[in-house]
Every structure is written in C-alpha cells, then in structure tokens.
Design an enzyme around this catalytic site. Structure first.
Site, short mmCIF file in Angstrom:
data_model
loop_
_atom_site.label_atom_id
_atom_site.label_comp_id
_atom_site.label_asym_id
_atom_site.label_seq_id
_atom_site.Cartn_x
_atom_site.Cartn_y
_atom_site.Cartn_z
CD GLU A 163 49.75 48.56 -8.53
OE1 GLU A 163 49.25 48.24 -7.53
OE2 GLU A 163 49.19 49.38 -9.37
CD GLU A 356 47.63 47.46 -12.70
OE1 GLU A 356 46.64 48.11 -11.75
OE2 GLU A 356 48.05 46.41 -12.24
O1 IFM Z 1 42.90 45.51 -8.64
C1 IFM Z 1 44.16 46.18 -8.50
C2 IFM Z 1 45.46 45.73 -9.40
O2 IFM Z 1 45.78 44.48 -8.94
C3 IFM Z 1 46.67 46.35 -8.90
N1 IFM Z 1 46.46 47.76 -9.26
C4 IFM Z 1 45.47 48.45 -8.88
C5 IFM Z 1 44.22 47.81 -9.18
C6 IFM Z 1 42.96 48.26 -8.75
O3 IFM Z 1 43.02 48.58 -7.28
#
Ligand code: IFM
Length: 451
Positions: A163, A356
């Site tokens: 990200e 994710e």
């Molecule tokens: O915890 C974060 C992660 O580190 C990166 N993506 C989103 C998750 C939830 O906010």
C-alpha cells in the site's frame, strides 16, 4: 462449488503490527518507532514495542495457521532487523530470526509470502530524506537483494511494497501515519515516484538474486462498483475506479500499477501532478519496465457505488442511511471483491492475489471463554462469495489472505481496532481463536466448498 484447484488460503500480518521485540537482536529503529513514541500520534499513545509479541510467540502463530488449514502466510520482514541502519552491513541475528521462522513455516507446510516493505522505513534513512531521496530506492533494492539471496529456494513469493497509498498518502500527505509529513502536491508525487522506482529496482534485484522467485506489489485503492448491471453504469464505475483527481490521486490503484505494468505515467498525470511527472529523471523512467510484476496483490476492504450521469460521466451515489459498517466505521461492500478484481484484471491482465481483506469488530472474551464474532463470519462469507463470482467470470485470482491472523497494532488507531481471526489479550499475549477462525478453517479445508 469449490474454488479452482491450487487456490491458496492464507492469512496476513506485518512486522511492526505483530512482532514486538523492538530492542532485540540489534534491530534498528524505524519511522514507526519514532512516530508511535511521539505524544499524540497514536490512540492512547500505543506503540508496537510489544504488539502481539510474535517475536517470541511465533511458534504459537504457526500452530494457529496450521490449525486453520492455511497453506500460506503473508508476513513482512522488518527492514531494520536485517539492516539496522537501512543499509551497510547485514545483521546476522536479524536474518537468523527469520531463518528460524521461515524454516518452521516450511516444515509446517505453509508457504511464506514475504512483504519487504510494510511501512517501517529505517529511521536513519528517513533522516536522510526518506522517500524524498532517490538513494532510499537504491537502499531498498540492496535490502531486497540481500533477503532474496539469503532465502533463495525457501521464499518463492515476494511483495515489494504494501500500500504505497498509505505510506505516501498518509505518511507524507495527510501526516496521520509515520513519518507524519504534510508535503505539497509536487513533492508528494516525487516521494511517490521514488517508491515506485524502489519497487522497480527491488524487483530486478530479487530476480537477479533468485531467478525462480516471483515478485508482486500489493496496493490498495478506491474501487467503484456499478449501481446496476447496465453497461453505462459499469463503464462509469470502471472509469471512476481508475480516475485520478487532484488531491486524491494517492488513493487509487492507477499510480501504483500503471507505470509498472507498462501503461506509463502520462495517462495518470493531471493538473498539479503533471509537472512532477515531467520532472522524473530519465534514468528513473528507464527503470520502469524492470518493475513489471508477476502478479498483483489487492488489499480490498470496501468500495463506493457509481452510476452513469446523463452525460455518461460517473456520478457517486450517496450511501443509504444506516448503511452496514465495521467497528472502525468502514462500509461493508462485498461487491468490491467482484468488481475490483474484474476491473484490475481487465486493465492489467496479471494474476491477482487478495493480499488483504477483513474487518475490525469489537471482539472480547465471552463468559464461556470464547470469542463470538458472527459479524466477521458474515462479512468474510459475503466477500468470498463475491470473489468467487469474479473467479467464475474468468478473473485469474490465485489466492486469498485474510487480514489479519491476529488482532494487532492498527497504526494510528493503536490497539483499539481488532482485525484478527485470533483474539489477542495485549496484556498477556494470550491468543484465543475466534469463532471465525473455526469457520475459516472449514472454508480452507474444503477449498471454499462450504461457502
Ligand atoms: O492494518 C492495516 C494493514 O497494515 C494495511 N492494510 C489495511 C489494514 C487495516 O487497516
């Protein structure tokens, strides 16, 4: 119907969010150590000093993955455990810790998917300008090369960056994440570009060190879903997903993926950013083809609904009153899985992993000693059904990593938000699998047949 044969079921975490042990075995300080220790930067002044104590309790974490029938674990390496100063001489004790960990994962039949940068930039490099300094990209590539050479034959899958939208957008733009800068737009784009340049150099370095390794990048970004199945609404949603608005361009897939997937910068530049795009040194432009990923990681949480206006242009639809949302307040939108993966597949034609997906809930231990989290089960069930619709329509999705294995340090939200399949008592480190862990174990064991 099950998911395709060989579909990967996993869970994900990141070093600073779970490891703790920040002063051990020669680890250097990262920007998150500095930021979280700065008063007022995180909820309750929480830090990752101890986090889930995975630095010591990692065997339990592997047992949890095994008990859930997961065959893949996406975790990140802390750059400052390998190079405490960001560059220079590697730290044998840091490598040794990950040796033990990776070997134990492999012995348990769990494939490591390694993220090299999940936001914990060495503080020493930040002191030299961080992502505003092109030398950081070179240091990142050297770190990536060292890791890939060391784990050659053991780690087969890498994600360079997690990200960039957050590391740059929140870290250098709004300043709510480390290092807490608020740069003007042109400087923000320059930092963004350094990070993309870093991805390209690192991808090349990994492939040179271990030609069998596969390399991806794991962005997140705004996904727009169509209000109806009408072709005009779908076209409007697609256009809005990849559009870049001045002031909001950091939160899109486009500036992370277009340049490294061969679509270039020019298509993404508009207004203020065009000047900064024009300023990119030629040598750095030339590196872009090196960054072509073998696959794309998508971190998908939610989306916005778009319809075509009378002129065909995208119109954002208002959310209904009392719309479903998670504990942190993020909307629950399973359709983001279907449309997000479809749009990204159509545009880039590269295999996709969901790196994710998950939600925070207000989980706690019930009187019966268990953690009942029906909201997580329902959320994940809906998102996975939507993912399967995408797969059935021909999108090449290779795997799904739930965020997260454990409740953990949620950055500026501290420990307030619980994203885990496993509850963590942060005072004792005690892990308690939630109901969702048992549910997800069945999904994984049956390759999604139970959905
Ligand atoms: O915890 C974060 C992660 O580190 C990166 N993506 C989103 C998750 C939830 O906010």
């Amino acid at each position: 119907m099950p998911f395709p044969k060989n579909f990967i079921w996993g869970a994900a975490t990141a070093s600073y969010q779970v490891e703790g042990g920040v002063y051990e075995d020669g680890r250097g300080a990262s920007i998150w150590d500095t930021f979280s220790h700065t008063p007022g930067k995180t909820k309750n002044g929480d830090t990752g000093d101890t986090a889930c104590d995975s630095y010591h309790r990692w065997r339990e974490d592997i047992d949890l993955l095994k008990a859930m029938h997961l065959t893949a674990y996406r975790f990140s390496i802390a750059w400052t455990r390998i190079f405490p100063e960001g560059e220079g001489k590697a730290n044998p004790a840091g490598l040794a810790w990950y040796d033990r960990f990776v070997d134990a994962l492999l012995a348990a039949g769990i494939e490591p998917y390694v993220t090299l940068y999940h936001w914990d930039l060495p503080q020493t490099l930040q002191d030299k300008g961080g992502w505003q300094n092109a030398d950081t990209a070179k240091a990142f590539a050297a770190y990536a090369a060292a890791v890939a050479a060391h784990f050659k034959g053991r780690v087969r899958y890498y994600f360079t960056l997690n990200e960039p939208q957050c590391s740059i957008g929140l870290g250098y733009g709004t300043g709510v994440h480390a290092p807490g800068l608020q740069l003007p737009e042109d400087a923000l784009f320059a930092a963004w570009h350094t990070m993309i340049y870093a991805h390209c150099l690192a991808a090349d370095a990994i492939r040179s060190a271990d030609p069998a390794a596969k390399v991806g990048i794991a962005p997140t970004g705004r996904i727009c879903t169509p209000a109806t199945d009408a072709p005009a609404d779908i076209a409007a949603a697609r256009a809005a997903t990849f559009a870049l608005a001045d002031g909001d361009w950091t939160f899109a897939y486009t500036p992370a993926l277009d340049p490294v997937c061969g679509l270039g910068w020019s298509k993404i530049a508009g207004g203020v950013t065009q000047r900064a795009v024009d300023a990119i040194p030629q040598e750095q432009r030339n590196a872009l083809p090196l960054g072509k990923p073998d696959f794309i990681g998508m971190n998908i949480y939610n989306s916005v609904v778009v319809r075509a206006g009378a002129d065909g242009k995208p119109q954002f639809c208002k959310r209904s009153a009392g719309y479903p949302r998670t504990a942190i307040g993020w909307p629950i939108t399973p359709e983001s899985m279907e449309w997000g993966t479809r749009f990204v597949w159509e545009r880039y034609h590269l295999p996709i992993y969901i790196t994710e997906n998950g939600l925070s809930c207000t989980d706690h231990l019930y009187l019966d000693g268990k953690v009942h989290d029906p909201a997580r089960i329902d959320f994940t069930h809906r998102y996975l059904l939507a993912l399967r619709r995408a797969v059935d329509s021909g999108v090449d999705v290779r795997g799904y990593f739930h965020w997260s294995l454990l409740d953990n340090f949620e950055w500026s939200e501290g420990y307030n938000e619980r994203f885990g399949l496993v509850h963590v008592d942060f005072a004792t480190g005690q892990r308690t699998p939630k109901d969702s862990a048992a549910w997800y174990a069945k999904v994984a064991a049956t390759n999604g047949e139970t959905l």
